[in-house]
Design an enzyme around this catalytic site. Sequence first.
Site, PDB file in Angstrom:
ATOM      1  N   GLU A  99      19.838  14.480  29.738  1.00 18.88           N
ATOM      2  CA  GLU A  99      19.259  14.304  28.391  1.00 18.88           C
ATOM      3  C   GLU A  99      20.048  15.241  27.475  1.00 18.88           C
ATOM      4  O   GLU A  99      20.820  14.784  26.635  1.00 18.88           O
ATOM      5  CB  GLU A  99      17.764  14.649  28.411  1.00 18.88           C
ATOM      6  CG  GLU A  99      17.075  14.558  27.047  1.00 18.88           C
ATOM      7  CD  GLU A  99      15.627  15.056  27.060  1.00 18.88           C
ATOM      8  OE1 GLU A  99      15.241  15.772  28.007  1.00 18.88           O
ATOM      9  OE2 GLU A  99      14.889  14.724  26.099  1.00 18.88           O
ATOM     10  N   HIS A 156       5.191  10.822  28.813  1.00 22.36           N
ATOM     11  CA  HIS A 156       4.445  12.052  29.116  1.00 22.36           C
ATOM     12  C   HIS A 156       3.074  11.915  28.460  1.00 22.36           C
ATOM     13  O   HIS A 156       2.996  11.791  27.227  1.00 22.36           O
ATOM     14  CB  HIS A 156       5.162  13.273  28.543  1.00 22.36           C
ATOM     15  CG  HIS A 156       6.558  13.435  29.068  1.00 22.36           C
ATOM     16  ND1 HIS A 156       6.873  14.275  30.102  1.00 22.36           N
ATOM     17  CD2 HIS A 156       7.722  12.829  28.704  1.00 22.36           C
ATOM     18  CE1 HIS A 156       8.175  14.199  30.361  1.00 22.36           C
ATOM     19  NE2 HIS A 156       8.711  13.326  29.523  1.00 22.36           N
ATOM     20  N   HIS A 206      14.231  14.301  35.116  1.00 18.72           N
ATOM     21  CA  HIS A 206      14.969  14.291  33.861  1.00 18.72           C
ATOM     22  C   HIS A 206      16.348  14.904  34.134  1.00 18.72           C
ATOM     23  O   HIS A 206      16.441  16.007  34.693  1.00 18.72           O
ATOM     24  CB  HIS A 206      14.268  15.146  32.807  1.00 18.72           C
ATOM     25  CG  HIS A 206      13.050  14.529  32.197  1.00 18.72           C
ATOM     26  ND1 HIS A 206      12.005  14.041  32.925  1.00 18.72           N
ATOM     27  CD2 HIS A 206      12.714  14.319  30.884  1.00 18.72           C
ATOM     28  CE1 HIS A 206      11.080  13.568  32.111  1.00 18.72           C
ATOM     29  NE2 HIS A 206      11.481  13.727  30.853  1.00 18.72           N
ATOM     30  N   ASP A 242       8.717   8.098  25.877  1.00 18.36           N
ATOM     31  CA  ASP A 242       8.805   9.542  26.120  1.00 18.36           C
ATOM     32  C   ASP A 242       7.569  10.292  25.597  1.00 18.36           C
ATOM     33  O   ASP A 242       6.623  10.499  26.351  1.00 18.36           O
ATOM     34  CB  ASP A 242      10.107  10.106  25.539  1.00 18.36           C
ATOM     35  CG  ASP A 242      10.584  11.379  26.217  1.00 18.36           C
ATOM     36  OD1 ASP A 242       9.975  11.786  27.220  1.00 18.36           O
ATOM     37  OD2 ASP A 242      11.596  11.958  25.759  1.00 18.36           O
ATOM     38  N   ASP A 243       7.584  10.700  24.330  1.00 15.99           N
ATOM     39  CA  ASP A 243       6.464  11.445  23.727  1.00 15.99           C
ATOM     40  C   ASP A 243       6.120  10.786  22.386  1.00 15.99           C
ATOM     41  O   ASP A 243       6.443  11.320  21.317  1.00 15.99           O
ATOM     42  CB  ASP A 243       6.884  12.903  23.498  1.00 15.99           C
ATOM     43  CG  ASP A 243       7.235  13.593  24.803  1.00 15.99           C
ATOM     44  OD1 ASP A 243       6.316  13.904  25.572  1.00 15.99           O
ATOM     45  OD2 ASP A 243       8.442  13.774  25.056  1.00 15.99           O
ATOM     46  N   HIS A 259       8.657   5.907  31.407  1.00 20.22           N
ATOM     47  CA  HIS A 259       8.942   7.294  31.006  1.00 20.22           C
ATOM     48  C   HIS A 259       8.034   7.657  29.840  1.00 20.22           C
ATOM     49  O   HIS A 259       8.345   7.385  28.683  1.00 20.22           O
ATOM     50  CB  HIS A 259      10.428   7.419  30.629  1.00 20.22           C
ATOM     51  CG  HIS A 259      10.879   8.816  30.330  1.00 20.22           C
ATOM     52  ND1 HIS A 259      12.164   9.245  30.551  1.00 20.22           N
ATOM     53  CD2 HIS A 259      10.227   9.889  29.808  1.00 20.22           C
ATOM     54  CE1 HIS A 259      12.277  10.513  30.189  1.00 20.22           C
ATOM     55  NE2 HIS A 259      11.106  10.919  29.716  1.00 20.22           N
TER      56      HIS A 259
HETATM   57  N1  ADE Z   1       8.575  17.068  28.382  1.00 17.31           N
HETATM   58  C1  ADE Z   1       8.084  16.191  27.507  1.00 17.31           C
HETATM   59  N2  ADE Z   1       9.060  15.463  26.966  1.00 17.31           N
HETATM   60  C2  ADE Z   1      10.223  15.890  27.524  1.00 17.31           C
HETATM   61  C3  ADE Z   1      11.578  15.528  27.383  1.00 17.31           C
HETATM   62  N3  ADE Z   1      11.986  14.577  26.551  1.00 17.31           N
HETATM   63  N4  ADE Z   1      12.490  16.199  28.105  1.00 17.31           N
HETATM   64  C4  ADE Z   1      12.119  17.163  28.933  1.00 17.31           C
HETATM   65  N5  ADE Z   1      10.853  17.547  29.111  1.00 17.31           N
HETATM   66  C5  ADE Z   1       9.906  16.916  28.418  1.00 17.31           C
HETATM   67 ZN    ZN Z   2      10.658  12.827  29.083  1.00 13.72          ZN
END
Ligand code: ADE
Ligand code: ZN
Length: 335
Positions: free
Chosen positions: A200, A19, A197, A278-279, A17
């Site tokens: 969350e 991005h 997703h 994630d990011d 996971h």
């Molecule tokens: N795009 C990038 N990170 C995300 C996240 N945590 N949830 C939804 N969309 C995303």
């Molecule tokens: Zn994500």
Amino acid sequence: MSVDEKFLADLPKVELHLHIEGTLEPEMVFELARRHNVTLPWPDVGALKKAYDFENLQSFLDLYYRGADVLRDEQDFFDLTWAYLERCKAQNVVHTEIFFDPQTHTDRGIPFENVIHGITRALEKAGQELGITSGLILCFLRHLSEEAAFETLKQAEPYRDSILGIGLDSSEQGHPPEKFARVFAEARSQGYKIVAHAGEEGPPEYIWQAIELLDVDRIDHGVRAAEDPRLMAFLERKGMPLTVCPNSNIRLRVFDTMEDHNLKDLLAAGLKVTLNSDDPAYFGGYMLENFAAVQTALALSREEWLAITYNSIDASFATPERKAELLDMVESMAG
Ligand code: ADE
Ligand code: ZN
């Protein structure tokens, strides 16, 4: 044997996971802005970093889409992806499945091919030079329409062999999976793996929809499943993987603190939990920083870390041969 920093560093890691636009470090935002003569709304890197104080998913996404505006040429997407893969190498991430959001770029007039050529060139180089295997997952932005998702799926057709799966991301609340049931049915019929997703920020109902209407192979996040005992039992029985992202959940205030995170409960309930970043450029770090933050707050046992690692291998879309290699790596390290 205790779990120390060396154990976490040495553990062969599988990321499911991530991005790629979320690996855009503030320094690279400024470098690419210079490359393309883009004027940024922040005077310097320090000011941009100060803006990384999020209230929820939407406040993060607003900044994330603005940052992505500096990504223009194929070379930018290559540089972005390569920088992430070098971090993978340094942290012993040996297999990674990467999300990309083509609509974030095509809606700004950037050709789809710039995005995919740059990313795939870096992934291929990493396979050859760093021994890292990978897959690419195209995500539809759920705040946009079903029609736009169909259009994006069509744009991906010439690159079918480079794309492993289709996912769903962006603003969750108010954009349930059911909005995209038909386009995911089409993606499934084209042989793509399916992820979404769900749970969350959105309710357990969205996890049910992702399973029943999109026929997902994995749930991204899914931590709000804990609010629905029937769903928990179902996820356990099906062996449905959850790609949990601990630092993200804290930064986006899904949980107040890492001590409050429910990943240990999910594991104890027998769910197929995996841990991911994630990011990472926005949420305080890559795989190892996530592992370290979890360990500091929740003190997982060696068995729990190995279980998470085996879950990630099992839940990955790697070939059976590669899965066997990954298992060997973990077993030789686990002793
Ligand atoms: N795009 C990038 N990170 C995300 C996240 N945590 N949830 C939804 N969309 C995303
Ligand atoms: Zn994500």
